[in-house]
Design an enzyme around this catalytic site. Sequence first.
Site, PDB file in Angstrom:
ATOM      1  N   ASP A  91       0.862  -1.181   0.000  1.00 55.17           N
ATOM      2  CA  ASP A  91       0.000   0.000   0.000  1.00 55.17           C
ATOM      3  C   ASP A  91       0.902   1.237   0.000  1.00 55.17           C
ATOM      4  OD1 ASP A  91      -2.370   1.577   0.249  1.00 55.17           O
ATOM      5  OD2 ASP A  91      -2.066   1.728   2.400  1.00 55.17           O
ATOM      6  N   SER A  92       0.301   2.371  -0.288  1.00 54.06           N
ATOM      7  CA  SER A  92       1.053   3.620  -0.192  1.00 54.06           C
ATOM      8  C   SER A  92       1.438   3.895   1.267  1.00 54.06           C
ATOM      9  CB  SER A  92       0.202   4.772  -0.717  1.00 54.06           C
ATOM     10  OG  SER A  92      -0.993   4.863   0.034  1.00 54.06           O
ATOM     11  N   TYR A 100      -0.671   8.687  -2.322  1.00 53.78           N
ATOM     12  CA  TYR A 100      -0.501   8.489  -3.764  1.00 53.78           C
ATOM     13  C   TYR A 100      -1.668   9.120  -4.536  1.00 53.78           C
ATOM     14  CZ  TYR A 100       3.226   4.882  -3.559  1.00 53.78           C
ATOM     15  OH  TYR A 100       4.402   4.194  -3.389  1.00 53.78           O
ATOM     16  N   CYS A 109      -4.396  -1.417  -1.944  1.00 53.18           N
ATOM     17  CA  CYS A 109      -4.534   0.027  -2.144  1.00 53.18           C
ATOM     18  C   CYS A 109      -5.425   0.202  -3.360  1.00 53.18           C
ATOM     19  CB  CYS A 109      -3.157   0.642  -2.404  1.00 53.18           C
ATOM     20  SG  CYS A 109      -3.213   2.402  -2.787  1.00 53.18           S
ATOM     21  N   ASN A 110      -6.551   0.860  -3.172  1.00 46.82           N
ATOM     22  CA  ASN A 110      -7.480   1.055  -4.285  1.00 46.82           C
ATOM     23  C   ASN A 110      -6.852   1.903  -5.378  1.00 46.82           C
ATOM     24  OD1 ASN A 110     -10.486   0.191  -3.234  1.00 46.82           O
ATOM     25  ND2 ASN A 110      -9.146   0.782  -1.565  1.00 46.82           N
ATOM     26  N   THR A 111      -6.134   2.949  -4.956  1.00 49.92           N
ATOM     27  CA  THR A 111      -5.530   3.871  -5.915  1.00 49.92           C
ATOM     28  C   THR A 111      -4.572   3.125  -6.845  1.00 49.92           C
ATOM     29  OG1 THR A 111      -5.683   5.554  -4.200  1.00 49.92           O
ATOM     30  CG2 THR A 111      -4.246   6.034  -6.057  1.00 49.92           C
ATOM     31  N   CYS A 162     -10.881   3.216  -0.029  1.00 52.09           N
ATOM     32  CA  CYS A 162      -9.475   3.536   0.241  1.00 52.09           C
ATOM     33  C   CYS A 162      -9.153   2.711   1.479  1.00 52.09           C
ATOM     34  CB  CYS A 162      -9.310   5.021   0.524  1.00 52.09           C
ATOM     35  SG  CYS A 162      -7.682   5.447   1.188  1.00 52.09           S
ATOM     36  N   THR A 163      -8.068   1.933   1.416  1.00 54.58           N
ATOM     37  CA  THR A 163      -7.811   0.997   2.530  1.00 54.58           C
ATOM     38  C   THR A 163      -7.452   1.713   3.835  1.00 54.58           C
ATOM     39  OG1 THR A 163      -5.576   0.704   1.667  1.00 54.58           O
ATOM     40  CG2 THR A 163      -7.213  -0.993   1.121  1.00 54.58           C
ATOM     41  N   HIS A 164      -7.140   2.998   3.744  1.00 54.55           N
ATOM     42  CA  HIS A 164      -6.915   3.751   4.984  1.00 54.55           C
ATOM     43  C   HIS A 164      -8.222   3.961   5.761  1.00 54.55           C
ATOM     44  CE1 HIS A 164      -3.011   4.689   3.231  1.00 54.55           C
ATOM     45  NE2 HIS A 164      -2.653   5.346   4.325  1.00 54.55           N
TER      46      HIS A 164
HETATM   47  N1  DGL Z   1      -4.760   3.129   0.840  1.00 51.13           N
HETATM   48  C1  DGL Z   1      -4.758   3.863  -0.407  1.00 51.13           C
HETATM   49  C2  DGL Z   1      -6.018   3.542  -1.201  1.00 51.13           C
HETATM   50  O1  DGL Z   1      -6.655   2.546  -0.930  1.00 51.13           O
HETATM   51  C3  DGL Z   1      -4.461   5.276  -0.052  1.00 51.13           C
HETATM   52  C4  DGL Z   1      -4.215   6.125  -1.168  1.00 51.13           C
HETATM   53  C5  DGL Z   1      -3.247   7.257  -1.067  1.00 51.13           C
HETATM   54  O2  DGL Z   1      -2.072   7.026  -0.786  1.00 51.13           O
HETATM   55  O3  DGL Z   1      -3.675   8.353  -1.413  1.00 51.13           O
HETATM   56  O4  DGL Z   1      -6.391   4.207  -2.140  1.00 51.13           O
END
Ligand code: DGL
Length: 265
Positions: free
Chosen positions: A12-13, A44, A75-77, A186-188
Site C-alpha cells: 500500500d502507499s 498516492y 490500495c485502491n488507488t 481507500c484501505t486507509h
Molecule cells: N490506501 C490507499 C487507497 O486505498 C491510499 C491512497 C493514497 O495514498 O492516497 O487508495
Amino acid sequence: MSFLKGSIGVMDSGIGGLTVAKEIQRILPHEDILYIGDSANCPYGNRTAQEIAELSRNMLRYLGERGVKVVAIACNTISTLVDVLTPDFDFKIVGIVAPSAAYVAHSGIKKVGLVATEFTVATGNYDKLIHQLDPTVQVTGKGSPLLAGLVDRGDFNQQDINTEIRTQINYILSKDPEIQHIILGCTHYPIIESNFRECYPEITYINPALEQANAVRSYLEEKNSLDEEKEGSFSICTSGDPEVYVQVAKRIGMKEPSSAIHIVL
Ligand code: DGL
C-alpha cells in the site's frame, strides 16, 4: 534482515493495507506475510498515474526480490493501475477494486456511494467494474485529497478527519439521499471506520478487505500453494516510521509483527 521466501506480499502507499493484511492473517493463519508501505510518498491519490505506477513498481520490485508467491495490492488507488503493472512482473498480482466491485454487484445493492482518493474516483474504475457485472447499479463517488494522508500520520483524534468524512458523505447524500451503503474505497478508511459510524451511523459501510483476502486464498488454492502447517510470520517494511505501523496493527487487532523496519525505496 532476511525474509521468508514464498510469503504473501501486501502493499500500500502507507498503513491502509494493514486492513487487508489483517484479513489475510485471519483466514490464512499459516501464511507468512511481508507488508510494504510507502509512507514517505503517501498519499498516492493526489499524484499522476505515471508517478503512482513508478512508485508502485519500486515496491513490487522490492517484494519480487524477496521471493513473494503472490502480491495483494491493498490500495485502491494503485489497484486502478493493476493492468498496467501486471505485465512487468512474473508473480501473481491481486488488486482490491475488482473483488470489491464484484461484491457490490452481487450484493443486490442498487445505489452505492464510494468514498476514496480523488484519483480512484476520477478513474471511474469502480463504476466500470461494477457495471460490467450489473449495469443497473448507481454509483455515486466523492474523492478526498486529504483523508488518506491524515490517517497515514497515525493520529486518529484529529478534528480534520471527521470534517473530511462529512465533506465526502454530505456530497454523496446531496446527490442521492436514498444511498444507504457506502464503499470504503481507500484501505486507509476502515482504520477510522468508527469515525465514519460516529458521523453517519445510519449508513452501512462496505470494507472490501475480506473480498481481497478471499481472492488471494482462491488463487493460492488454485495453484496448490497454500501453507497449511506452521504458524505464519508477519513482517513490516516501510519508507516511513515503523512504529506507526506497529501501533496501527495493534489498534486493528492484528497479530504482533515479528519485525518492523525502515527501508529506503
Ligand atoms: N490506501 C490507499 C487507497 O486505498 C491510499 C491512497 C493514497 O495514498 O492516497 O487508495
